[in-house]
Write an enzyme that holds these catalytic residues in place. Structure first.
Site, PDB file in Angstrom:
ATOM      1  N   GLU A 171       5.637   6.633  -9.598  1.00  0.00           N
ATOM      2  CA  GLU A 171       4.299   6.214  -9.161  1.00  0.00           C
ATOM      3  C   GLU A 171       3.693   7.129  -8.101  1.00  0.00           C
ATOM      4  OE1 GLU A 171       3.645   1.973  -8.444  1.00  0.00           O
ATOM      5  OE2 GLU A 171       5.619   1.580  -9.277  1.00  0.00           O
TER       6      GLU A 171
ATOM      7  N   GLN B 258      10.176   7.983  -7.748  1.00  0.00           N
ATOM      8  CA  GLN B 258      10.293   9.076  -8.731  1.00  0.00           C
ATOM      9  C   GLN B 258       9.071   9.201  -9.640  1.00  0.00           C
ATOM     10  OE1 GLN B 258      14.002   8.887 -10.899  1.00  0.00           O
ATOM     11  NE2 GLN B 258      15.227   8.760  -9.042  1.00  0.00           N
TER      12      GLN B 258
ATOM     13  N   HIS C  22       0.548   1.439 -13.153  1.00  0.00           N
ATOM     14  CA  HIS C  22       1.336   0.295 -13.625  1.00  0.00           C
ATOM     15  C   HIS C  22       2.816   0.693 -13.603  1.00  0.00           C
ATOM     16  CE1 HIS C  22       2.228  -3.419 -15.683  1.00  0.00           C
ATOM     17  NE2 HIS C  22       3.042  -2.726 -16.468  1.00  0.00           N
TER      18      HIS C  22
ATOM     19  N   ILE D  54      -7.889  -9.802 -10.878  1.00  0.00           N
ATOM     20  CA  ILE D  54      -8.597  -9.408 -12.117  1.00  0.00           C
ATOM     21  C   ILE D  54     -10.099  -9.268 -11.836  1.00  0.00           C
ATOM     22  CG2 ILE D  54      -9.210 -10.201 -14.460  1.00  0.00           C
ATOM     23  CD1 ILE D  54      -6.308  -9.746 -14.536  1.00  0.00           C
ATOM     24  N   LEU D  55     -10.670  -8.187 -12.342  1.00  0.00           N
ATOM     25  CA  LEU D  55     -12.130  -8.004 -12.288  1.00  0.00           C
ATOM     26  C   LEU D  55     -12.648  -8.065 -13.725  1.00  0.00           C
ATOM     27  CD1 LEU D  55     -12.257  -4.995  -9.808  1.00  0.00           C
ATOM     28  CD2 LEU D  55     -12.755  -7.394  -9.296  1.00  0.00           C
TER      29      LEU D  55
ATOM     30  N   GLY E 196       0.777  -1.235   0.000  1.00  0.00           N
ATOM     31  CA  GLY E 196       0.000   0.000   0.000  1.00  0.00           C
ATOM     32  C   GLY E 196       0.807   1.283   0.000  1.00  0.00           C
TER      33      GLY E 196
END
Ligand code: GAR
Length: 207
Positions: free
Chosen positions: A181, A179, A110, A93-94, A12
């Site tokens: 995300e 740097q 990502h 996965i949804l 998280g």
């Protein structure tokens, strides 16, 4: 004020970046109202609880299949009156019923420059292992809208990060998180909450 629901599966740190940005007043027009984890032991849940954010847990193996899990997730997001759903290291996965119900209202971070090192099987450290195996000199992160096709939705923001000689998947992951995300995810969330992102012909445009 838009209600932001954050989906998590692990440590998280991206959730933490969002919480910190919100506390600094940098998420204009939105607030994190719920964190939903796919694992009961996700450390991200403790981060949310520490900041008084409501948490829920939906474990994939408690449901018969992806469709049943996706239905439960769509119901939970509707109950939470989510205006924006953020995948922050969410590894389950949804199916398209959730993607369609929240079309252009669901975003993912990502850890690579899409369309490189993305799609099925590219998650977490595997992404950085693949980037190092290819010998790329630049990698980075991408924030994009979620569609039924994995990592293929409209790209909102990207940031490049240099690969250094001697990098391991772990050192590259850490540099990309720090740097890229943790900067572009809160930035994209804030842009969304100010209604500054539109999707035109499959391309995200920032106003
Ligand atoms: C992050 O690097 C995120 O980009 C990646 O997993 C990590 C989660 O870290 N997500 C994916 O690979 C999704 N395809 P966090 O739990 O500390 O935010």
């Amino acid at each position: 004020m838009k209600n932001i629901c954050v989906l998590v599966s692990g440590g998280g740190t991206n959730l933490q970046a969002l919480i910190d940005a919100e506390e600094r007043g940098e998420i204009k027009g939105g607030r994190i109202t719920c964190v939903i984890a796919s694992r009961a032991d996700a450390y991200a849940l403790q981060r949310a609880e520490k900041h008084g954010i409501k948490t829920r847990v939906l474990v994939r193996k408690d449901y018969a299949d992806v469709a049943a899990y996706s239905k439960a997730m769509a119901d939970a997001l509707t109950e939470e009156q989510a205006d924006l759903v953020v995948y922050a290291g969410f590894m389950t996965i949804l199916d398209e019923q959730v993607c369609n119900a929240f079309l252009n209202r669901m975003i993912n971070v990502h850890p690579a420059l899409i369309p490189s090192f993305c799609g099925k099987g590219f998650y977490g450290l595997h992404v950085h292992e693949a980037a190092l195996a290819k010998g790329v000199k630049v990698s980075g992160a991408t924030v994009h809208f979620v569609t039924a096709e994995c990592d293929a939705g409209p790209i909102i923001l990207q940031k490049a990060v240099e690969v250094q000689q001697g990098d391991t998947p772990e050192t590259l992951q850490k540099r990309i998180m720090e740097q890229a995300e943790w900067k572009i995810l809160p930035e994209a969330v804030s842009l969304f909450c100010q209604d500054r992102i539109s999707v035109e012909n499959g391309i995200a445009v920032i106003k």
